[in-house]
Design a protein around this motif. Structure first.
Motif, short mmCIF file in Angstrom:
data_model
loop_
_atom_site.label_atom_id
_atom_site.label_comp_id
_atom_site.label_asym_id
_atom_site.label_seq_id
_atom_site.Cartn_x
_atom_site.Cartn_y
_atom_site.Cartn_z
N SER A 169 26.63 18.87 -61.23
CA SER A 169 26.17 19.86 -60.24
C SER A 169 25.62 21.12 -60.89
N THR A 170 25.99 21.36 -62.15
CA THR A 170 25.57 22.60 -62.82
C THR A 170 24.59 22.36 -63.95
N SER A 171 24.26 21.10 -64.25
CA SER A 171 23.39 20.79 -65.38
C SER A 171 21.96 20.50 -64.91
N THR A 172 21.00 20.94 -65.72
CA THR A 172 19.59 20.59 -65.49
C THR A 172 19.05 19.81 -66.69
N ASN A 173 19.94 19.43 -67.59
CA ASN A 173 19.57 18.69 -68.79
C ASN A 173 19.44 17.21 -68.45
N SER A 174 18.21 16.73 -68.32
CA SER A 174 18.01 15.35 -67.86
C SER A 174 18.57 14.32 -68.85
N SER A 175 18.55 14.64 -70.15
CA SER A 175 19.10 13.71 -71.14
C SER A 175 20.61 13.56 -70.96
N LEU A 176 21.28 14.70 -70.71
CA LEU A 176 22.73 14.67 -70.48
C LEU A 176 23.04 13.91 -69.20
N ILE A 177 22.26 14.18 -68.16
CA ILE A 177 22.48 13.52 -66.86
C ILE A 177 22.32 12.01 -66.99
N LYS A 178 21.27 11.58 -67.69
CA LYS A 178 21.05 10.14 -67.91
C LYS A 178 22.18 9.52 -68.70
N PHE A 211 29.73 4.54 -55.07
CA PHE A 211 29.19 5.46 -56.08
C PHE A 211 27.82 5.97 -55.66
N LEU A 212 26.97 5.07 -55.20
CA LEU A 212 25.62 5.46 -54.76
C LEU A 212 25.68 6.44 -53.59
N ARG A 213 26.57 6.17 -52.65
CA ARG A 213 26.73 7.08 -51.50
C ARG A 213 27.19 8.46 -51.96
N SER A 214 28.06 8.50 -52.96
CA SER A 214 28.54 9.80 -53.46
C SER A 214 27.39 10.56 -54.13
N LEU A 215 26.49 9.85 -54.80
CA LEU A 215 25.32 10.51 -55.40
C LEU A 215 24.41 11.08 -54.31
N GLU A 216 24.22 10.32 -53.25
CA GLU A 216 23.35 10.76 -52.16
C GLU A 216 23.88 12.01 -51.47
N LYS A 260 19.81 11.96 -57.92
CA LYS A 260 20.36 10.66 -57.53
C LYS A 260 19.68 9.51 -58.27
N GLU A 261 18.34 9.50 -58.29
CA GLU A 261 17.60 8.38 -58.89
C GLU A 261 17.88 8.28 -60.39
N ILE A 262 17.84 9.43 -61.07
CA ILE A 262 18.08 9.44 -62.52
C ILE A 262 19.47 8.90 -62.84
N ILE A 263 20.47 9.40 -62.11
CA ILE A 263 21.85 9.00 -62.38
C ILE A 263 22.05 7.52 -62.06
N TYR A 264 21.56 7.11 -60.89
CA TYR A 264 21.80 5.72 -60.46
C TYR A 264 21.08 4.72 -61.37
N ASP A 265 19.82 5.01 -61.73
CA ASP A 265 19.08 4.10 -62.61
C ASP A 265 19.79 3.97 -63.96
#
Length: 222
Positions: free
Chosen positions: A94-103, A163-168, A175-180
């Motif tokens: 919720s606090t990160s904008t680092n896409s590499s970390l999120i992936k 898990f997907l519902r929690s991302l949504e 959501k897309e980055i994390i789920y993929d």
């Protein structure tokens, strides 16, 4: 047991933080339900406490990052677990904008989930609130209160769906980055079982939409 501090009051159990024989620990106390017959309530809580401890131990034995079981008192519905130091993954994402970390986090959650499913365990409440990122950058999965032993692919798909519902609902921006990334990690462990489980996730979502549409129609016709 030393200096217990209530940190979470839930529908099924209360969670306390404290020390057990000098070890920083979590004390999970299942709650009696007054609406259930007392003997039935005792049986459910007793068996559930033992099952949760056994599932956590099985996961630990298979090299999965879960807290160690320190003590169990099924007569009092009490489970004492290792305290995992770190940050709730929900807060990290919720606090990160680092896409590499999120992936990377998404992929590792997928691997963790795949490892659980591979040994026949469905978590039952797979959300980013039940995952902890520690100072060594390891992710731990916690709270097995709704878990069960199963090889039923529908149960495993339900975990992925939750898990997907929690991302949504909580992480919609990523959501897309994390789920993929989650699916990438999950596929590494579950291999050719992955596609069948993902098809079942689609079915579960369609059923949910159908029920929701029917509910809305009923309300609009009143």
């Amino acid at each position: 047991m030393e200096k217990l501090k209530l940190i979470k009051r839930g529908a099924e159990s209360n969670i306390y933080e404290g020390y057990f024989l000098g070890i920083h620990a979590i004390f999970k106390q299942r709650i009696k339900k007054s609406y259930r017959h007392s003997e039935l309530d005792r049986k459910i809580n007793y068996e559930r406490t033992i099952l949760e401890a056994k599932i956590i131990y099985t996961a630990l034995k298979n090299g999965i990052n879960v807290p160690a079981v320190l003590f169990i008192d099924p007569d009092n519905y009490l489970l004492v677990l290792e305290y995992i130091e770190g940050n709730i993954v929900k807060d990290v994402l919720s606090t990160s904008t680092n896409s590499s970390l999120i992936k990377d986090i998404g992929r590792r959650i997928g691997e963790l989930t795949g490892k659980l499913h591979n040994i026949g365990v469905a978590h039952g409440d797979l959300t980013t609130n039940n995952l902890i990122l520690n100072s060594s950058n390891d992710i731990f999965i916690i709270d097995f209160g709704l878990s069960k032993r199963t090889h039923d692919k529908e149960d495993l798909a339900t975990d992925v769906h939750v898990f997907l519902r929690s991302l949504e609902s909580v992480h919609s921006d990523f959501k897309e980055i994390i789920y993929d990334s989650f699916i990438e990690g999950y596929r590494e462990i579950m291999k050719d079982k992955t596609d069948e489980i993902l098809e079942l996730v689609k079915d579960i979502r369609m059923r949910g939409r159908y029920v929701e549409e029917r509910r809305k129609n009923r309300l609009s016709n009143k």
